[in-house]
Design a protein around this motif. Structure first.
Motif: not given
Length: 144
Positions: A25-26, A28-30, A55-56, A122
């Motif tokens: 779902a996210d 970038k966070r993963q 942040t990534y 991105y």
């Protein structure tokens, strides 16, 4: 986890490719979490964990800067693509050609596979390149 012979840049490319195959779902966070927890250098990991609002993109930049600052910690990253010293063949400079890659906008040898070939940009959200090689981003930056 980052392999012993793997540079930070190679590791970032690998987790990016693996991440695009998942339905997170996210994403970038993963990717950020996998990067922070997967780097093999403990000091780098601690620094990343201490960073507020990481942040990534900032984690990637921090890791690349760290590798550039401490090349002695990643000697295999620079040596993995060098020609062996005991080679009997004379080196012909004209035969080694680098071409700017359409996936990452960095020079690669002609048949070298880019780790960002399946990455997601991105900037435009399309697959097959990163923001530094994005045609849309280049047009906007060039017009300013």
């Amino acid at each position: 986890m980052q392999l012993h012979q793997e540079s930070v840049q190679e590791y970032i490319g690998v987790i990016g490719l693996l991440g695009t195959q998942c339905n997170f779902a996210d994403l970038k966070r993963q990717l950020r979490d996998r990067l922070v927890l997967g780097v093999r250098d403990e000091r780098l990991r601690r620094e990343l964990l201490k960073t507020k609002d990481l942040t990534y993109e900032s984690a990637v930049q921090y890791c690349l800067n760290y590798q550039a600052t401490f090349p002695d910690l990643y000697p295999e990253a620079g040596m993995s693509k060098q020609t062996p010293l005991n080679s009997n063949e004379p080196m012909e400079i004209d035969k080694i050609k680098s071409v700017e890659c359409k996936h990452c906008a960095r020079p690669h040898k002609q048949n070298e596979r880019c780790p960002f070939a399946k990455a997601r940009c991105y900037y435009c959200k399309r697959h097959g390149h990163i923001a530094s090689a994005c045609n849309i981003a280049q047009k906007i930056v060039g017009s300013k």
